[in-house]
Each structure stands twice: as C-alpha cells, then as structure tokens.
Design an enzyme around this catalytic site. Structure first.
Site, short mmCIF file in Angstrom:
data_model
loop_
_atom_site.label_atom_id
_atom_site.label_comp_id
_atom_site.label_asym_id
_atom_site.label_seq_id
_atom_site.Cartn_x
_atom_site.Cartn_y
_atom_site.Cartn_z
N TYR A 169 0.82 -1.20 0.00
CA TYR A 169 0.00 0.00 0.00
C TYR A 169 0.87 1.26 0.00
O TYR A 169 0.64 2.19 -0.79
CB TYR A 169 -0.93 0.00 1.22
CG TYR A 169 -1.84 1.20 1.26
CD1 TYR A 169 -3.01 1.22 0.51
CD2 TYR A 169 -1.54 2.30 2.05
CE1 TYR A 169 -3.85 2.32 0.54
CE2 TYR A 169 -2.38 3.40 2.09
CZ TYR A 169 -3.54 3.41 1.33
OH TYR A 169 -4.36 4.51 1.36
N LYS A 173 1.06 4.26 -2.99
CA LYS A 173 0.74 5.67 -2.78
C LYS A 173 1.96 6.57 -2.98
O LYS A 173 1.84 7.70 -3.44
CB LYS A 173 0.15 5.86 -1.38
CG LYS A 173 -1.23 5.20 -1.22
CD LYS A 173 -2.23 5.72 -2.25
CE LYS A 173 -3.64 5.22 -1.99
NZ LYS A 173 -4.63 5.78 -2.94
#
Length: 264
Positions: A169, A173
């Site tokens: 994750y 990002k």
C-alpha cells in the site's frame, strides 16, 4: 459565479472520499459531473444524493474497473462525447491493501494493490491529460488566466511515511506522488495542473467496515496531534480547492491532510 463552470470527473465516487468530492462539486455549483466506480449500486446512491442537492446538475454514471484499460478509455470517450471536455478530475479510486509484511504478501496481492492504486490512477490520469491537451482554458473566477484542466490524484500520508504491515500500500501511494510530480513537470508547458492530496486516516466505509482493521488504525489516529480521524468532506474540500481557479499557481504539490500525523 461558481468556481466550477466546467465538467468534473470523479473516480471512486460510489462511497467515501470520492462520493464526498462528487457531492461537493454539486454543492459548489458544478453542473456537469461524471461519477465512476465499479460499484453500480453505490454510484446510483451518489447520483441520488447529487440530485437532492440540485436538480440542475447533469450526472453521468460510468461503471468502470480501474484494472481494465479498455474500460477507462471507453469512459473518457463517453464523457467527451457527452460534454466535449473534462476540466476537473479527481482520481479517488483505491484499495487498502492486504495489511501484511512483505514475506506474507503474495505477488497477486501486491499486483492488485498497485494495479488499482497506482496503475489505475496512471491510466485514468493519462486519459484525462490527453483530453485536456485538446481543450482551451475556461474563464477563471476573477479574470486571471485559467488552466486547461486540473487533475488531483488521491495518494496518502502513507505515501510520505511508512507504517507496519503495509509495504504494498505504501509503495502504491508513494508511486502516485511520484507520478503526480512528474506529470506536473511534463504538462506545465501545456497549462495543465496536476497535484495530489495525501489523506490521513479518514472515516469512510473502507476504514470503518472492519473492526479488526479499525483497531490496527488506532495508533495512527493517536499519533496525529489532532487525535481524530478526518472526514471525507475535509478531504473533498482540499480536492476542490486544488481543482479551482484559486489554485492556479499550485503545481506538483502533495497536499497532506492528516491532522498533523507526518509532523509528529
């Protein structure tokens, strides 16, 4: 005079930050809004909420999977066929990842997280940029030179800092932030602005649907000086400002909206 006389496009609009952003465009007087997601029922609910704000808003509902390039191309073609342009784009579609260390993360899990969060955002932004290159700027709210278009990608505070059990994750990002900065450099000469918003822990169905996951988020909430979750509306407010002609000199910025998490 509205700050948003053009066409808005919002992905991930079936719930959470995407929905709040679409509703905010309607509240601020944008009369042409395309809402996109793979959740058809959620999109219908968002459209109903927009209609309750104003019956004058034209809403285009597009069911699209961010993993499918052909669907993204068809989405953009449809919006342009209907309205001729896209002026404000907020790419909010995303997934939370598997919440495991790298040795417990499969390649398929990594690919899914990065496929939606990064590759999907890149595919969407690429289509938006290609259209914005073809269009003239709209008038600004106060007569200053306007931009051909404005794109806001939703990254995360975890694109700036790390946390346990989130390598896929955080990487996805961080990639969105890097992509945003590069596109901002490349398209400045074309008078297109590209920025991103990096939310902290935000109260959405994604973060509140699983009590176990919510418990894992609590330390991040506690670390932030403001000591609370943000609201989807607070993130939407940042997105709309970056899209507006009040932000004509803001370019390539990663705006952290996290209650102070990254400064503590």
């Amino acid at each position: 005079m509205t700050l948003f006389p053009g066409v808005a496009l919002v992905t991930g609009a079936a719930s959470g930050i995407g929905r709040a952003t679409a509703l905010s465009f309607a509240q601020e007087g944008c009369l042409k809004i395309c809402i996109c997601d793979r959740d058809a029922a959620g999109l219908q609910e968002t459209a109903q909420q927009i209609s309750s704000i104003s019956k004058d808003v034209e809403v285009s509902i597009k069911e699209v999977d961010m993993l499918q390039e052909d669907q993204i191309v068809a989405l953009m073609d449809g919006v342009v066929a209907q309205w001729g342009r896209v002026d404000y784009a907020v790419n909010a579609a995303g997934v939370v990842g598997n919440g495991q260390r790298s040795t417990s993360t499969s390649a398929a899990q990594f690919d899914l997280t990065n496929g939606v969060n990064y590759r999907g955002a890149w595919l969407m932004s690429r289509s938006e940029l290609a259209q914005m290159l073809k269009q003239d700027p709209l008038p600004s709210h106060d007569g200053r030179p306007g931009n051909r278009g404005a794109i806001v990608n939703i990254a995360s505070q975890l694109g700036v800092v790390g946390r346990p059990d989130a390598p896929a994750y955080c990487a996805s990002k961080a990639a969105v932030i890097g992509m945003t900065k590069c596109d901002a450099i490349d398209y400045s000469k074309d008078n297109i602005r590209v920025n991103c918003v990096c939310p902290g822990v935000t109260a959405t169905p994604m973060t509140q649907g699983d009590p176990v996951f919510l418990k894992k988020l609590q330390p991040a909430i506690d670390i932030a000086p403001m000591g609370r979750m943000g609201t989807a509306q607070e993130i939407a407010d940042a997105c709309l400002w970056l899209c507006s002609s009040k932000a004509t000199f803001v370019q390539g910025h990663a705006l952290v909206v996290d209650g102070g998490y990254v400064i503590n």
